[in-house]
Structures are given as C-alpha cells and as structure tokens.
Write an enzyme that holds these catalytic residues in place. Structure first.
Site, mmCIF file in Angstrom:
data_model
loop_
_atom_site.group_PDB
_atom_site.id
_atom_site.type_symbol
_atom_site.label_atom_id
_atom_site.label_comp_id
_atom_site.label_asym_id
_atom_site.label_seq_id
_atom_site.Cartn_x
_atom_site.Cartn_y
_atom_site.Cartn_z
ATOM 1 N N ARG A 1 0.380 7.544 -20.111
ATOM 2 C CA ARG A 1 0.160 8.774 -19.311
ATOM 3 C C ARG A 1 -1.010 8.669 -18.346
ATOM 4 N NH1 ARG A 1 1.874 11.174 -24.138
ATOM 5 N NH2 ARG A 1 4.050 11.793 -23.880
ATOM 6 N N ASN B 1 2.444 8.634 9.393
ATOM 7 C CA ASN B 1 3.825 8.152 9.455
ATOM 8 C C ASN B 1 4.303 7.852 10.871
ATOM 9 O OD1 ASN B 1 4.480 8.282 6.623
ATOM 10 N ND2 ASN B 1 4.264 10.493 6.839
ATOM 11 N N GLU C 1 -0.362 -1.323 11.385
ATOM 12 C CA GLU C 1 -1.032 -0.132 10.845
ATOM 13 C C GLU C 1 -2.387 0.058 11.533
ATOM 14 O OE1 GLU C 1 0.711 1.796 9.017
ATOM 15 O OE2 GLU C 1 2.062 0.656 7.722
ATOM 16 N N HIS D 1 6.921 5.240 11.605
ATOM 17 C CA HIS D 1 7.581 4.950 10.332
ATOM 18 C C HIS D 1 9.002 5.495 10.232
ATOM 19 C CE1 HIS D 1 3.604 3.622 9.245
ATOM 20 N NE2 HIS D 1 3.940 3.350 7.998
ATOM 21 N N LYS E 1 -1.363 6.629 -2.762
ATOM 22 C CA LYS E 1 0.109 6.655 -2.834
ATOM 23 C C LYS E 1 0.552 5.419 -3.598
ATOM 24 C CE LYS E 1 1.845 9.147 1.183
ATOM 25 N NZ LYS E 1 2.596 9.008 2.446
ATOM 26 N N ARG F 1 -1.773 14.572 6.747
ATOM 27 C CA ARG F 1 -1.477 13.194 6.332
ATOM 28 C C ARG F 1 -0.182 12.660 6.942
ATOM 29 N NH1 ARG F 1 -2.722 10.380 0.442
ATOM 30 N NH2 ARG F 1 -1.913 8.342 1.016
ATOM 31 N N GLU G 1 -0.184 15.090 1.377
ATOM 32 C CA GLU G 1 0.708 15.131 2.549
ATOM 33 C C GLU G 1 1.432 16.467 2.725
ATOM 34 O OE1 GLU G 1 2.512 11.306 3.559
ATOM 35 O OE2 GLU G 1 4.233 12.388 4.332
ATOM 36 N N HIS H 1 11.021 2.671 8.893
ATOM 37 C CA HIS H 1 11.684 2.695 7.576
ATOM 38 C C HIS H 1 13.197 2.526 7.724
ATOM 39 C CE1 HIS H 1 8.253 4.884 5.238
ATOM 40 N NE2 HIS H 1 8.163 3.567 5.114
ATOM 41 N N LYS I 1 -8.590 6.613 7.542
ATOM 42 C CA LYS I 1 -7.674 6.966 6.444
ATOM 43 C C LYS I 1 -8.377 7.889 5.460
ATOM 44 C CE LYS I 1 -3.927 5.968 3.584
ATOM 45 N NZ LYS I 1 -2.854 5.111 3.200
ATOM 46 N N HIS J 1 7.334 -4.761 6.209
ATOM 47 C CA HIS J 1 7.081 -3.342 6.479
ATOM 48 C C HIS J 1 6.308 -3.189 7.791
ATOM 49 C CE1 HIS J 1 6.100 0.848 5.864
ATOM 50 N NE2 HIS J 1 4.808 0.569 5.986
HETATM 51 P P1 NAD Z 1 3.125 -7.921 0.444
HETATM 52 O O1 NAD Z 1 2.391 -7.211 -0.611
HETATM 53 O O2 NAD Z 1 4.538 -8.278 0.188
HETATM 54 O O3 NAD Z 1 2.300 -9.226 0.855
HETATM 55 C C1 NAD Z 1 2.817 -10.082 1.830
HETATM 56 C C2 NAD Z 1 2.823 -11.534 1.378
HETATM 57 O O4 NAD Z 1 1.517 -12.054 1.519
HETATM 58 C C3 NAD Z 1 3.222 -11.781 -0.064
HETATM 59 O O5 NAD Z 1 4.111 -12.878 -0.083
HETATM 60 C C4 NAD Z 1 1.924 -12.172 -0.759
HETATM 61 O O6 NAD Z 1 2.106 -13.087 -1.797
HETATM 62 C C5 NAD Z 1 1.145 -12.804 0.357
HETATM 63 N N1 NAD Z 1 -0.315 -12.677 0.293
HETATM 64 C C6 NAD Z 1 -1.039 -11.607 -0.069
HETATM 65 N N2 NAD Z 1 -2.342 -11.829 0.140
HETATM 66 C C7 NAD Z 1 -2.456 -13.086 0.628
HETATM 67 C C8 NAD Z 1 -3.543 -13.883 1.067
HETATM 68 N N3 NAD Z 1 -4.784 -13.403 1.094
HETATM 69 N N4 NAD Z 1 -3.294 -15.145 1.485
HETATM 70 C C9 NAD Z 1 -2.007 -15.624 1.519
HETATM 71 N N5 NAD Z 1 -0.943 -14.905 1.152
HETATM 72 C C10 NAD Z 1 -1.155 -13.637 0.715
HETATM 73 O O7 NAD Z 1 3.150 -7.077 1.810
HETATM 74 P P2 NAD Z 1 2.109 -6.074 2.474
HETATM 75 O O8 NAD Z 1 2.430 -6.108 3.904
HETATM 76 O O9 NAD Z 1 0.728 -6.308 2.036
HETATM 77 O O10 NAD Z 1 2.543 -4.661 1.868
HETATM 78 C C11 NAD Z 1 3.773 -4.087 2.159
HETATM 79 C C12 NAD Z 1 4.063 -3.007 1.128
HETATM 80 O O11 NAD Z 1 3.054 -1.992 1.200
HETATM 81 C C13 NAD Z 1 5.391 -2.311 1.349
HETATM 82 O O12 NAD Z 1 6.070 -2.220 0.127
HETATM 83 C C14 NAD Z 1 4.986 -0.923 1.827
HETATM 84 O O13 NAD Z 1 5.912 0.071 1.483
HETATM 85 C C15 NAD Z 1 3.676 -0.729 1.118
HETATM 86 N N6 NAD Z 1 2.786 0.258 1.736
HETATM 87 C C16 NAD Z 1 2.235 1.200 0.940
HETATM 88 C C17 NAD Z 1 1.362 2.145 1.468
HETATM 89 C C18 NAD Z 1 0.693 3.137 0.580
HETATM 90 O O14 NAD Z 1 0.011 4.044 1.091
HETATM 91 N N7 NAD Z 1 0.837 3.036 -0.728
HETATM 92 C C19 NAD Z 1 1.051 2.107 2.830
HETATM 93 C C20 NAD Z 1 1.624 1.107 3.623
HETATM 94 C C21 NAD Z 1 2.506 0.183 3.060
HETATM 95 N N1 GLY Z 2 0.640 4.999 4.485
HETATM 96 C C1 GLY Z 2 0.846 6.400 4.565
HETATM 97 C C2 GLY Z 2 -0.013 7.200 3.678
HETATM 98 O O1 GLY Z 2 -0.816 6.673 2.944
HETATM 99 O O2 GLY Z 2 0.087 8.396 3.670
#
Ligand code: NAD
Ligand code: GLY
Length: 355
Positions: free
Chosen positions: A116, A240, A180, A243, A138, A236, A232, A247, A222, A260
C-alpha cells in the site's frame, strides 16, 4: 550541487543536480531498512553494478528488468512486487529507480502499490527522465489497449540527477529528451526557447555547464507547474503540448517506431502548424519553433508518416472532453491554449500538412 524544491506539504522533496552524483548517492539518501534498486539491463551494466558495489550493504538488492517500453506493463509490476517480497522488503524499505522514464514510471508505480505504498527516489539517467518524467509524481504502466492507462500520482522522496550519466546516452535518446526540453520553452518561457536556439549545438555536444543549466531550468519550470496543479486539474495540462499527436503516433505505430520523445517532437511540429493555421501564433514564431525542432537533427516528413488513423487514436486521448479532442497548442510566445476539436475538425486541419 544545484538544489530545487518541490513544495507539496507533506509530500515535499528536493531535486539535486550535479556531476558524479551517483558516486555519492548512498550517503545522500535518508536511511531505509533496505533498498530495491530497480533498473534495466543496460543501465545496470553502466551504473547499477558499481552503485551496489560502492554501497557496501547487504540490505541493497538489484532488480534488473529488460529495457524498453515493452517492460512497462502490469506483468512486470507483479514480478517486481514478488521479487521484493522474496527479498524481504518491508513497509520500511525503499525503492531507488535508476534509469530512464520507463524504469521511473514502473518503479514509481511499484512503490505506490507495494504494501500500500513505500518510499522511493528517482535517479534518472536519460535526458528525458532528468527534465521531465522523474519530477512530479506521475507513475504508471501501459495496457495492451493504451499507454499509461494504469497509474497513480505518487511523489518520490527525492530526485538525484547525475548529469554525467548523459555521456553514455545514445544520441537518439538525447534527441528524445530534447523534445521535452524544447516543450518547456514553447509552453512557458520564450527567453529559454531563444537560449536553447543559441545553445543547441552545445547541448548535443554535451557541454557540461549548458547541460546543467538546461536541466535546472526545465526542472524549475516543471516544479512550478506541479506545485500549482499536482493532479492535472488545470495548469499541468500545458505539459501535454505536442503529446496529443505524439501519443497517437506512438500508438498508431505500436510503440515500436518512435521513442516517446521522438513522437513528441513530431507532435510539437504538427501542433505548431495547427496553431498557426488557427491564428494562435504568427508565421514568424511558427517558423522559429519549427526551425528549432529541425536543429535537433531528427529527420521526419509529416506527409509520409501520418494519416487519418492517427485521429482515431486521438479520439481515445485521456484529456478529451465531450467527444472532442484536446490539443495544447502554442498561443503567443511562451504560452499555450487548450483547443477542443471534433474528429472532423481535427482531421480537416491536420490533413493540410499530413498524408
Ligand atoms: P527509456 O526509459 O526507455 O530509456 C531509453 C533507453 O536508454 C533504454 O534502452 C535505456 O536502457 C537506455 N539508457 C538509460 N539511461 C542510459 C544512459 N545513461 N546511458 C546509456 N543508455 C541509457 O526511455 P525514456 O525516453 O527515458 O523514457 C520514456 C518513458 O517515459 C515513456 O514510457 C514515457 O511514457 C515516460 N514518461 C513519463 C513521464 C512522467 O511524468 N511520468 C513524462 C514523460 C515521459
Ligand atoms: N509529463 C507530463 C506531466 O508530468 O504531467
């Protein structure tokens, strides 16, 4: 070390930004009974293994997931929770999310539901995660039917950004993060947009002081947005921008063709053109944004990659209201407007630049 604060009453926390922070990490964390370091195979090899060796504690365990968006699902959450139970993690334990946005989202969601809810910290290692996903709470995973459908708002206890980790990041993922970064300039801070324009080459060349300044400013923006509207309900939504198209593009290509960030970059390009077409921005500003997107080096052509099926995916967007698609479009410099369009209106507009 640069320190920013997210003020959210009892859920307040700090964001620390510095070079070589990973080497000092164990000493910077609040004590927990034990830790699960959740990471992916690539990041474990690059940083996780040495982090655990430096930690010198038998109360720290690595949980290593396969890399990529495919791992961001409920099956992974079940497996991670099972492993944590087998390793003896309790309500007084913590999770350390070491990796990109995928790891941050999965680990954060696990933290929010394991027994939890237990504490967690974010240690982002991609540019995208350092400027966006690790901040703001998020968390979530995908269903076969859609992205980020199951999730929670669950703030970390701290965000630790080691800018040095970007040195190993493949250029493709650096450009994804830039999507971003540019977004913050478009939605919130025109001066920052012009700064990015003058420093884009330095960023792509990983110039230290510029990178640190860029990450600092993005986290600051942010933080301001999240503090004003944690869940949001209003402001917030500006995060997007780009996006709605982004998306839809990810979904239409089964999350396989674009990262992404790449999809958001294409999305911002298309949504900037929409804004100009609707008279929300002038031609000069439109050209300025498109040129900056072009400078990232990502190559795409709207007419060859997009089509009407994108609009079908947009009809399922979480932001939609009354069967109308919600777009967060640039409106003037450093500002946005939410525009709601019917399916026909959206396609009528988009088809002007898409195939
Ligand atoms: P990812 O987490 O898939 O990382 C990209 C690749 O880089 C992976 O293969 C990883 O192994 C590699 N990697 C990571 N750090 C590294 C480093 N320092 N050196 C070499 N390789 C490295 O992709 P991402 O772009 O970081 O994240 C995308 C995800 O984030 C999506 O799922 C998206 O929906 C999510 N997201 C979430 C929020 C939120 O607010 N929670 C906001 C934006 C995006
Ligand atoms: N990446 C969008 C948010 O955090 O709201």
């Amino acid at each position: 070390m640069e320190t920013l604060h997210i003020e959210l009453d009892k859920r307040s926390y700090a964001i620390y930004i510095d070079r070589n922070l990973l080497a000092r990490l164990p000493g910077l964390l609040d004590p927990a009974e034990s830790w699960a370091v959740i990471t992916d195979e690539e990041v474990y090899g690059l940083y996780g293994k040495s982090l655990l060796e430096n930690w010198r504690s038998d109360k720290v365990h690595a949980i290593v997931l396969p890399g990529g968006e495919e791992a961001k699902n409920l099956q992974t959450v079940g497996k991670v929770a099972g492993q944590m139970l087998d390793l003896g993690l309790t309500r007084r334990s913590g999770i350390l999310a070491l990796g990109g946005g995928v790891i941050g989202d999965v680990a954060g969601f696990c933290a929010s539901v394991y027994m939890r809810g237990i504490r967690y910290v974010q240690v982002p290692t991609t540019l995208l995660a350092q400027v966006d996903s690790s901040v703001g709470g998020k968390t979530g995973v995908n269903l076969a039917q859609g992205k980020n459908i199951v999730g929670s708002f669950y703030q970390p206890q701290g965000v630790f950004i080691d800018t040095q980790t970007l040195r190993t990041l493949p250029r493709r993922h650096l450009i994804s993060g830039l999507a971003e970064v540019i977004k913050y300039g478009v939605i919130y801070d025109y001066e920052f947009l012009t700064y990015l324009d003058s420093r884009l080459t330095d960023i792509l060349n990983l110039k230290d002081d510029v990178l640190k300044e860029v990450i600092r400013r993005c986290c600051e923006i942010k933080a301001e947005v999240v503090v004003a509207d944690e869940k949001e309900q209003g402001l917030r939504k500006i995060l997007n921008c780009g996006h709605t198209v982004g998306h839809a593009l990810e979904a239409a290509t089964d999350y396989r063709e674009y990262t992404h960030g790449e999809a958001v970059l294409v999305g911002m390009y298309a949504e900037t053109l929409m804004a100009e077409e609707l008279g929300l921005i002038d031609q000069r500003y439109c050209t300025e944004i498109l040129a900056l997107i072009g400078k990232t080096g990502m190559e795409f052509s709207l007419d060859s990659i997009l089509g009407e099926k994108l609009v079908d995916h947009m009809m399922k967007d979480k932001k939609n209201r009354d069967s109308r698609i919600s777009f967060i479009l640039p409106r003037g410099r450093g500002e946005t407007a939410e525009v709601l369009l019917t399916r026909q209106e959206a396609w009528g507009l988009l088809r002007k630049f898409m195939g």
